[in-house]
Motif scaffolding. Structure first.
Motif, PDB file in Angstrom:
ATOM      1  N   GLU A 122      39.145  39.965  48.581  1.00  0.00           N
ATOM      2  CA  GLU A 122      39.382  40.334  47.185  1.00  0.00           C
ATOM      3  C   GLU A 122      39.291  41.847  46.998  1.00  0.00           C
ATOM      4  N   ALA A 123      38.290  42.461  47.637  1.00  0.00           N
ATOM      5  CA  ALA A 123      38.126  43.911  47.529  1.00  0.00           C
ATOM      6  C   ALA A 123      39.303  44.641  48.167  1.00  0.00           C
ATOM      7  N   ALA A 124      39.801  44.102  49.321  1.00  0.00           N
ATOM      8  CA  ALA A 124      40.932  44.729  50.005  1.00  0.00           C
ATOM      9  C   ALA A 124      42.204  44.632  49.171  1.00  0.00           C
ATOM     10  N   ILE A 125      42.418  43.476  48.526  1.00  0.00           N
ATOM     11  CA  ILE A 125      43.600  43.303  47.676  1.00  0.00           C
ATOM     12  C   ILE A 125      43.579  44.291  46.520  1.00  0.00           C
ATOM     13  N   LEU A 126      42.413  44.415  45.885  1.00  0.00           N
ATOM     14  CA  LEU A 126      42.289  45.347  44.764  1.00  0.00           C
ATOM     15  C   LEU A 126      42.475  46.784  45.237  1.00  0.00           C
ATOM     16  N   ALA A 127      41.850  47.133  46.367  1.00  0.00           N
ATOM     17  CA  ALA A 127      41.984  48.497  46.883  1.00  0.00           C
ATOM     18  C   ALA A 127      43.436  48.825  47.216  1.00  0.00           C
ATOM     19  N   ASN A 128      44.161  47.851  47.767  1.00  0.00           N
ATOM     20  CA  ASN A 128      45.566  48.068  48.104  1.00  0.00           C
ATOM     21  C   ASN A 128      46.415  48.270  46.853  1.00  0.00           C
ATOM     22  N   ARG A 129      46.128  47.469  45.810  1.00  0.00           N
ATOM     23  CA  ARG A 129      46.881  47.623  44.564  1.00  0.00           C
ATOM     24  C   ARG A 129      46.629  48.992  43.942  1.00  0.00           C
ATOM     25  N   ILE A 130      45.354  49.426  43.992  1.00  0.00           N
ATOM     26  CA  ILE A 130      45.017  50.729  43.420  1.00  0.00           C
ATOM     27  C   ILE A 130      45.675  51.850  44.225  1.00  0.00           C
ATOM     28  N   LYS A 131      45.550  51.793  45.559  1.00  0.00           N
ATOM     29  CA  LYS A 131      46.079  52.853  46.420  1.00  0.00           C
ATOM     30  C   LYS A 131      47.593  52.954  46.330  1.00  0.00           C
ATOM     31  N   ALA A 160      55.820  53.459  30.551  1.00  0.00           N
ATOM     32  CA  ALA A 160      55.899  53.796  31.972  1.00  0.00           C
ATOM     33  C   ALA A 160      54.623  53.420  32.700  1.00  0.00           C
ATOM     34  N   PHE A 161      54.761  52.675  33.806  1.00  0.00           N
ATOM     35  CA  PHE A 161      53.619  52.291  34.634  1.00  0.00           C
ATOM     36  C   PHE A 161      53.079  53.519  35.364  1.00  0.00           C
ATOM     37  N   ARG A 162      51.740  53.675  35.368  1.00  0.00           N
ATOM     38  CA  ARG A 162      51.142  54.837  35.996  1.00  0.00           C
ATOM     39  C   ARG A 162      50.248  54.495  37.182  1.00  0.00           C
ATOM     40  N   GLY A 163      49.660  53.306  37.189  1.00  0.00           N
ATOM     41  CA  GLY A 163      48.784  52.955  38.291  1.00  0.00           C
ATOM     42  C   GLY A 163      47.926  51.757  37.957  1.00  0.00           C
ATOM     43  N   VAL A 164      46.910  51.518  38.787  1.00  0.00           N
ATOM     44  CA  VAL A 164      46.010  50.372  38.635  1.00  0.00           C
ATOM     45  C   VAL A 164      44.584  50.888  38.492  1.00  0.00           C
ATOM     46  N   GLY A 165      43.858  50.382  37.493  1.00  0.00           N
ATOM     47  CA  GLY A 165      42.493  50.798  37.241  1.00  0.00           C
ATOM     48  C   GLY A 165      41.493  50.091  38.132  1.00  0.00           C
ATOM     49  N   PRO A 166      40.198  50.469  38.079  1.00  0.00           N
ATOM     50  CA  PRO A 166      39.173  49.903  38.970  1.00  0.00           C
ATOM     51  C   PRO A 166      38.943  48.406  38.787  1.00  0.00           C
ATOM     52  N   LEU A 167      39.230  47.864  37.594  1.00  0.00           N
ATOM     53  CA  LEU A 167      39.074  46.423  37.366  1.00  0.00           C
ATOM     54  C   LEU A 167      40.349  45.643  37.652  1.00  0.00           C
ATOM     55  N   GLY A 168      41.369  46.324  38.164  1.00  0.00           N
ATOM     56  CA  GLY A 168      42.617  45.647  38.479  1.00  0.00           C
ATOM     57  C   GLY A 168      43.600  45.611  37.342  1.00  0.00           C
ATOM     58  N   GLY A 169      43.320  46.333  36.260  1.00  0.00           N
ATOM     59  CA  GLY A 169      44.243  46.381  35.137  1.00  0.00           C
ATOM     60  C   GLY A 169      45.360  47.381  35.370  1.00  0.00           C
ATOM     61  N   LYS A 208      26.740  44.168  40.051  1.00  0.00           N
ATOM     62  CA  LYS A 208      27.797  45.170  40.157  1.00  0.00           C
ATOM     63  C   LYS A 208      29.145  44.476  40.159  1.00  0.00           C
ATOM     64  N   ASN A 209      30.108  45.058  39.432  1.00  0.00           N
ATOM     65  CA  ASN A 209      31.497  44.627  39.551  1.00  0.00           C
ATOM     66  C   ASN A 209      32.362  45.876  39.639  1.00  0.00           C
ATOM     67  N   PRO A 210      33.647  45.758  40.003  1.00  0.00           N
ATOM     68  CA  PRO A 210      34.473  46.957  40.203  1.00  0.00           C
ATOM     69  C   PRO A 210      34.573  47.858  38.982  1.00  0.00           C
TER      70      PRO A 210
END
Length: 362
Positions: A253-262, A320-329, A191-193
């Protein structure tokens, strides 16, 4: 009783060579390399039937992918003919040649248009033009060999389920993706994000596993003491290594990604990177070194299609920036003159682009 089974038509070496478009000498060379073993008459004349011609299809397919005869011999040793796979390899090779020819034509056309408009071509652009338009870029021999190896049929082996425990854990790839390896119902799941669900792999060796649903495999790397230290993901002719990390690092790593997404935090400078990439793709002067190897190769193979598609969209009007995807893109809305699009741009820890997607929007 009448035997209705089709008879195998046998061709002499000269007939076989003439029909396929080879030379008799080439057939002898393949035979010397033990790539093919034609039947023999009582007088020693060579005869080629359906099985031998099917093997020739495999040989020609692998040659078109850039493999040497010695490497082809190593790949085919001890394996039965697989005509469908050989034809698939030939189709892929022909598609590559067509793509490269189309890319060269697109670059030449773009260069001529600029020259007619009074623009000059830089040294870098001229070098790219010379390499692409004259198709002097060497074939990716290692990539072709790995792609063929990854596509071959796989058979699972029996393995003691208790031996799977040592693989369970977290692995961080060189491009920043964290893989979770889980054990469920005596199977390893990966599994990966970016995967909505975990996918299982079956064992084909002591430390080798394959995904039954697509041509990808995983090999675990062990230390001299027998500790699992890494995994290598094999897919599309490329290999990606991920090193084992502990639970604490995986949680960080999961917390960093979750914070970027949120909180919708983009990678620094990703907007300028995306503007530059779009402009270079539209003008045909892309610097492929800014991408990870696998993405660069895919873009090179499909460059003519990408060039034509993006050129038709016209100039960029807004980004225009809209957000961060599940893989961090980073997700951007990009409005062109002729179309609205959504782009996803992922960056590796070293700053290289690890993935780039776009799609049309209403």
């Amino acid at each position: 009783m009448i035997d209705s089974a089709p008879k195998d038509e046998l061709l002499t070496a000269a007939e076989c060579a003439a029909r396929i478009g080879l030379t008799v000498r080439a057939l002898r060379v393949y035979e010397r390399h033990r790539l093919i073993a034609p039947k023999r008459t009582e007088k020693g004349w060579r005869l080629y039937g359906a099985a031998e011609i099917a093997r020739l299809h495999e040989i020609l397919a692998l040659k078109q992918l850039g493999l040497s005869l010695s490497r082809i011999a190593a790949l085919l040793e001890g394996r039965a003919n697989d005509l469908d796979r050989a034809l698939a390899m030939q189709e892929a090779a022909l598609s590559v040649l067509r793509s490269r020819a189309e890319r060269g034509c697109s670059l030449v056309a773009a260069a001529r248009a600029r020259l007619r408009g009074g623009e000059a071509l830089s040294v870098a652009e001229l070098v790219t033009l010379a390499k692409e338009a004259h198709m002097t870029e060497p074939a990716f021999d290692a990539i072709a060999q790995r792609r063929y190896e990854q596509a071959r049929p796989r058979k699972p082996i029996e393995i003691d389920p208790s031996a799977l425990d040592k693989y369970v854990g977290h692995y961080k790839s060189e491009v920043g993706v964290v893989w979770d390896v889980l054990l469920k119902d005596d199977k390893l799941y990966f599994k990966n994000p970016g995967w909505p669900v975990a996918n299982y792999a079956l064992p084909e060796g002591e430390h080798q596993f394959f995904f039954p649903r697509w041509p990808s495999q995983v090999t675990f790397g062990l230390s001299p003491q027998g500790t699992v230290e890494s995994l290598t993901f094999h897919s599309g002719g490329f290999e990606s290594v991920a090193h084992r990390i502990d639970d604490a690092e995986a949680k960080r790593e999961a917390a960093i990604l979750a914070n970027r997404i949120k909180n919708k935090i983009p990678n620094a400078g990703s907007d300028e990177i995306l503007r530059r990439v779009i402009a270079s793709l539209q003008h045909g002067n892309i610097d492929f070194t800014q991408f990870i190897d696998s993405l660069a190769a895919r873009l090179q193979l499909g460059f003519s299609v990408v060039f034509e598609e993006l050129a038709a969209k016209g100039a960029v009007q807004t980004l225009a920036f809209r957000g961060v995807g599940p893989l961090g893109g980073d997700v951007y809305d990009v409005k062109f003159e002729n179309e609205n699009t959504e782009w996803r741009l992922g960056l590796a820890p070293d700053g290289k682009i690890r993935f780039l997607f776009w799609r049309s929007m209403p």
